[in-house]
Motif scaffolding. Structure first.
Motif, PDB file in Angstrom:
ATOM      1  N   GLU A 125     -13.536  11.897 -12.370  1.00  0.00           N
ATOM      2  CA  GLU A 125     -13.710  11.943 -10.137  1.00  0.00           C
ATOM      3  C   GLU A 125     -12.194  11.282  -9.653  1.00  0.00           C
ATOM      4  OE1 GLU A 125     -16.547   9.171  -7.822  1.00  0.00           O
ATOM      5  OE2 GLU A 125     -16.952   8.989  -9.770  1.00  0.00           O
ATOM      6  N   THR A 126     -12.280  12.190  -8.299  1.00  0.00           N
ATOM      7  CA  THR A 126     -10.923  12.602  -7.761  1.00  0.00           C
ATOM      8  C   THR A 126     -10.948  11.271  -6.839  1.00  0.00           C
ATOM      9  OG1 THR A 126     -11.699  14.224  -6.898  1.00  0.00           O
ATOM     10  CG2 THR A 126      -9.636  14.561  -8.773  1.00  0.00           C
ATOM     11  N   ILE A 127      -9.855  10.626  -6.624  1.00  0.00           N
ATOM     12  CA  ILE A 127      -9.563   9.753  -5.301  1.00  0.00           C
ATOM     13  C   ILE A 127      -8.290  10.141  -4.670  1.00  0.00           C
ATOM     14  CG2 ILE A 127     -10.159   7.767  -5.171  1.00  0.00           C
ATOM     15  CD1 ILE A 127     -11.726   8.233  -6.468  1.00  0.00           C
ATOM     16  N   GLU A 128      -9.276   9.938  -3.395  1.00  0.00           N
ATOM     17  CA  GLU A 128      -7.514   9.773  -2.331  1.00  0.00           C
ATOM     18  C   GLU A 128      -6.663   8.116  -2.267  1.00  0.00           C
ATOM     19  OE1 GLU A 128      -5.462  11.954  -0.274  1.00  0.00           O
ATOM     20  OE2 GLU A 128      -7.209  13.186  -0.852  1.00  0.00           O
ATOM     21  N   LYS A 129      -6.092   9.156  -2.816  1.00  0.00           N
ATOM     22  CA  LYS A 129      -4.792   7.570  -2.851  1.00  0.00           C
ATOM     23  C   LYS A 129      -3.755   7.952  -1.480  1.00  0.00           C
ATOM     24  CE  LYS A 129      -0.560   5.625  -4.283  1.00  0.00           C
ATOM     25  NZ  LYS A 129       0.387   5.969  -5.698  1.00  0.00           N
ATOM     26  N   ALA A 130      -4.420   6.603  -0.515  1.00  0.00           N
ATOM     27  CA  ALA A 130      -4.194   5.950   1.404  1.00  0.00           C
ATOM     28  C   ALA A 130      -2.712   6.852   1.033  1.00  0.00           C
ATOM     29  CB  ALA A 130      -4.419   5.270   1.110  1.00  0.00           C
ATOM     30  N   GLU A 131      -1.630   6.987   2.401  1.00  0.00           N
ATOM     31  CA  GLU A 131      -0.196   7.580   2.426  1.00  0.00           C
ATOM     32  C   GLU A 131       0.233   5.987   2.948  1.00  0.00           C
ATOM     33  OE1 GLU A 131       1.518  10.044   1.596  1.00  0.00           O
ATOM     34  OE2 GLU A 131       0.397  10.870   0.540  1.00  0.00           O
ATOM     35  N   VAL A 132       0.893   5.540   2.072  1.00  0.00           N
ATOM     36  CA  VAL A 132       1.576   4.506   3.072  1.00  0.00           C
ATOM     37  C   VAL A 132       2.401   3.649   1.930  1.00  0.00           C
ATOM     38  CG1 VAL A 132      -0.383   2.156   2.408  1.00  0.00           C
ATOM     39  CG2 VAL A 132       1.002   2.532   0.587  1.00  0.00           C
ATOM     40  N   ASP A 133       3.727   3.236   3.394  1.00  0.00           N
ATOM     41  CA  ASP A 133       4.657   2.860   3.031  1.00  0.00           C
ATOM     42  C   ASP A 133       5.093   1.768   2.541  1.00  0.00           C
ATOM     43  OD1 ASP A 133       5.808   5.087   4.825  1.00  0.00           O
ATOM     44  OD2 ASP A 133       5.458   4.252   6.144  1.00  0.00           O
ATOM     45  N   GLU A 134       6.126   1.915   1.259  1.00  0.00           N
ATOM     46  CA  GLU A 134       6.344   1.014   0.472  1.00  0.00           C
ATOM     47  C   GLU A 134       7.773   0.163   0.825  1.00  0.00           C
ATOM     48  OE1 GLU A 134       5.761   0.221  -3.796  1.00  0.00           O
ATOM     49  OE2 GLU A 134       3.758   0.177  -3.214  1.00  0.00           O
ATOM     50  N   LYS A 135       8.432  -0.625   1.176  1.00  0.00           N
ATOM     51  CA  LYS A 135       9.953  -1.387   1.231  1.00  0.00           C
ATOM     52  C   LYS A 135       9.804  -2.762   0.709  1.00  0.00           C
ATOM     53  CE  LYS A 135       9.787  -0.103   6.096  1.00  0.00           C
ATOM     54  NZ  LYS A 135      10.816   0.197   7.801  1.00  0.00           N
ATOM     55  N   LYS A 136      11.140  -2.937   0.105  1.00  0.00           N
ATOM     56  CA  LYS A 136      11.451  -4.486  -0.577  1.00  0.00           C
ATOM     57  C   LYS A 136      12.410  -5.493   0.854  1.00  0.00           C
ATOM     58  CE  LYS A 136      11.181  -2.937  -4.675  1.00  0.00           C
ATOM     59  NZ  LYS A 136       9.987  -3.317  -5.906  1.00  0.00           N
ATOM     60  N   PHE A 137      11.708  -6.520   0.235  1.00  0.00           N
ATOM     61  CA  PHE A 137      11.335  -7.002   1.456  1.00  0.00           C
ATOM     62  C   PHE A 137      12.101  -8.461   0.725  1.00  0.00           C
ATOM     63  CE2 PHE A 137       9.637  -4.513   4.218  1.00  0.00           C
ATOM     64  CZ  PHE A 137      10.167  -5.255   5.425  1.00  0.00           C
ATOM     65  N   ASN A 138      13.141  -9.457   1.390  1.00  0.00           N
ATOM     66  CA  ASN A 138      12.704 -10.516   0.772  1.00  0.00           C
ATOM     67  C   ASN A 138      12.148 -11.499   1.172  1.00  0.00           C
ATOM     68  OD1 ASN A 138      14.565  -9.915  -1.569  1.00  0.00           O
ATOM     69  ND2 ASN A 138      16.380 -11.058  -0.890  1.00  0.00           N
ATOM     70  N   PHE A 139      11.529 -12.790   0.273  1.00  0.00           N
ATOM     71  CA  PHE A 139      10.918 -14.129   1.259  1.00  0.00           C
ATOM     72  C   PHE A 139      11.767 -15.012   1.966  1.00  0.00           C
ATOM     73  CE2 PHE A 139       8.582 -17.978   0.781  1.00  0.00           C
ATOM     74  CZ  PHE A 139       7.793 -18.111   1.493  1.00  0.00           C
ATOM     75  N   LEU A 140      11.138 -15.616   2.876  1.00  0.00           N
ATOM     76  CA  LEU A 140      11.681 -16.388   3.759  1.00  0.00           C
ATOM     77  C   LEU A 140      11.308 -18.253   3.824  1.00  0.00           C
ATOM     78  CD1 LEU A 140      13.187 -14.088   6.632  1.00  0.00           C
ATOM     79  CD2 LEU A 140      14.538 -14.781   4.515  1.00  0.00           C
ATOM     80  N   TYR A 141      10.012 -17.766   4.313  1.00  0.00           N
ATOM     81  CA  TYR A 141       9.303 -19.036   4.853  1.00  0.00           C
ATOM     82  C   TYR A 141       8.466 -19.291   4.889  1.00  0.00           C
ATOM     83  CZ  TYR A 141      10.641 -18.756   9.765  1.00  0.00           C
ATOM     84  OH  TYR A 141      10.722 -18.590  10.835  1.00  0.00           O
ATOM     85  N   ILE A 142       7.438 -19.926   5.134  1.00  0.00           N
ATOM     86  CA  ILE A 142       5.948 -20.214   5.632  1.00  0.00           C
ATOM     87  C   ILE A 142       5.852 -20.449   6.632  1.00  0.00           C
ATOM     88  CG2 ILE A 142       4.041 -20.088   4.924  1.00  0.00           C
ATOM     89  CD1 ILE A 142       3.799 -19.675   1.936  1.00  0.00           C
ATOM     90  N   ASP A 143       5.012 -20.652   7.634  1.00  0.00           N
ATOM     91  CA  ASP A 143       5.356 -21.468   8.651  1.00  0.00           C
ATOM     92  C   ASP A 143       3.265 -21.458   9.537  1.00  0.00           C
ATOM     93  OD1 ASP A 143       5.238 -19.111  10.347  1.00  0.00           O
ATOM     94  OD2 ASP A 143       5.966 -19.869  11.549  1.00  0.00           O
ATOM     95  N   GLY A 144       2.614 -22.160   8.740  1.00  0.00           N
ATOM     96  CA  GLY A 144       1.052 -22.193   9.681  1.00  0.00           C
ATOM     97  C   GLY A 144       0.575 -21.126   8.632  1.00  0.00           C
ATOM     98  N   GLU A 145       0.442 -20.046   9.344  1.00  0.00           N
ATOM     99  CA  GLU A 145      -0.588 -19.294   8.888  1.00  0.00           C
ATOM    100  C   GLU A 145       0.129 -18.189   8.661  1.00  0.00           C
ATOM    101  OE1 GLU A 145      -3.490 -19.590   7.954  1.00  0.00           O
ATOM    102  OE2 GLU A 145      -3.737 -21.498   8.459  1.00  0.00           O
ATOM    103  N   ASN A 146       1.577 -18.404   8.698  1.00  0.00           N
ATOM    104  CA  ASN A 146       2.695 -16.804   8.220  1.00  0.00           C
ATOM    105  C   ASN A 146       3.220 -16.611   7.083  1.00  0.00           C
ATOM    106  OD1 ASN A 146       0.797 -15.287  10.602  1.00  0.00           O
ATOM    107  ND2 ASN A 146       1.939 -17.093  11.715  1.00  0.00           N
ATOM    108  N   CYS A 147       3.645 -16.019   6.381  1.00  0.00           N
ATOM    109  CA  CYS A 147       4.668 -15.839   5.804  1.00  0.00           C
ATOM    110  C   CYS A 147       6.023 -14.864   5.973  1.00  0.00           C
ATOM    111  CB  CYS A 147       4.032 -15.149   4.067  1.00  0.00           C
ATOM    112  SG  CYS A 147       2.941 -15.953   3.593  1.00  0.00           S
ATOM    113  N   HIS A 148       6.862 -15.406   6.339  1.00  0.00           N
ATOM    114  CA  HIS A 148       8.036 -14.611   7.038  1.00  0.00           C
ATOM    115  C   HIS A 148       8.623 -13.650   6.242  1.00  0.00           C
ATOM    116  CE1 HIS A 148       7.411 -15.970  10.649  1.00  0.00           C
ATOM    117  NE2 HIS A 148       7.387 -17.072   9.819  1.00  0.00           N
ATOM    118  N   PHE A 149       9.660 -12.992   5.824  1.00  0.00           N
ATOM    119  CA  PHE A 149       9.732 -11.913   5.037  1.00  0.00           C
ATOM    120  C   PHE A 149      11.373 -11.266   5.511  1.00  0.00           C
ATOM    121  CE2 PHE A 149       5.742 -12.391   3.403  1.00  0.00           C
ATOM    122  CZ  PHE A 149       5.882 -12.315   2.327  1.00  0.00           C
TER     123      PHE A 149
END
Length: 187
Positions: A59-83
């Motif tokens: 079978e063939t499957i459609e791979k979604a077109e996504v943009d990938e970028k490199k980020f550095n992790f900074l910190y977590i505050d409550g419910e969010n992660c910051h990069f």
């Protein structure tokens, strides 16, 4: 972009049944009778629902077109992660719900790949191996062979995994971030 079912890997985003799905786990199965197939566990990017699907090898499957970028992790505050993007110093905020349990493995300045679809962050990819410290683990039972059994352990980040009997509390180990399994002990 079309890919075969055998090329599906954890972390990929695919289009299936009029939705975008994040691939969580894959297992290639070759039964004694019939054709080989890929058993895939999927999670909807939009709705958050899970789905187990079998794709035949041809079978063939459609791979979604996504943009990938490199980020550095900074910190977590409550419910969010910051990069932060190292080249533009642009900061991005991602809810913990998007990262699953992976947010527990984030350490300051850790480089991750973030996938964006239509400018919205949809998933993060950690390095394959990360160093962690064993917070607590049970004592090894005598006369138990290392190959036959593992014992439960809790990492410094709060994740529970299984480790070989020779690993003790306070030791540093390498774990696989995709499967959350023990890889090796750090000397």
């Amino acid at each position: 972009m079309k890919i075969t079912a055998n090329e599906i890997k954890p972390g990929m985003i695919i289009e299936h049944k009029n939705d975008y799905w994040n691939v969580l786990k894959t297992q290639h199965v070759k039964p004694g009778k019939g054709g080989a197939f890929n058993q895939v566990e999927l999670k909807s990017v939009v709705k958050g629902t899970k789905l187990n699907e079998r794709f035949r090898s041809n079978e063939t499957i459609e791979k979604a077109e996504v943009d990938e970028k490199k980020f550095n992790f900074l910190y977590i505050d409550g419910e969010n992660c910051h990069f932060m993007d190292n080249s533009t110093f642009e900061q991005v905020e991602i809810p913990k719900s998007v990262t699953g349990e992976q947010y527990k493995l984030l350490k300051e300045n850790l480089e991750v790949s973030i996938s964006f679809m239509e400018e919205k962050p949809i998933s993060i990819e950690l390095p394959n191996n990360i160093e962690c410290t064993i917070e607590t683990t049970d004592a090894a039972i005598k006369n138990q062979t290392a190959s036959s059994s593992y014992k439960p352990a809790i990492l410094d980040c709060g994740i529970k995994i299984n480790v070989p009997p020779f690993v003790e509390s306070g030791e540093k180990i390498i774990i696989d971030t995709r499967t959350l399994e023990y890889v090796k002990r750090v000397n």
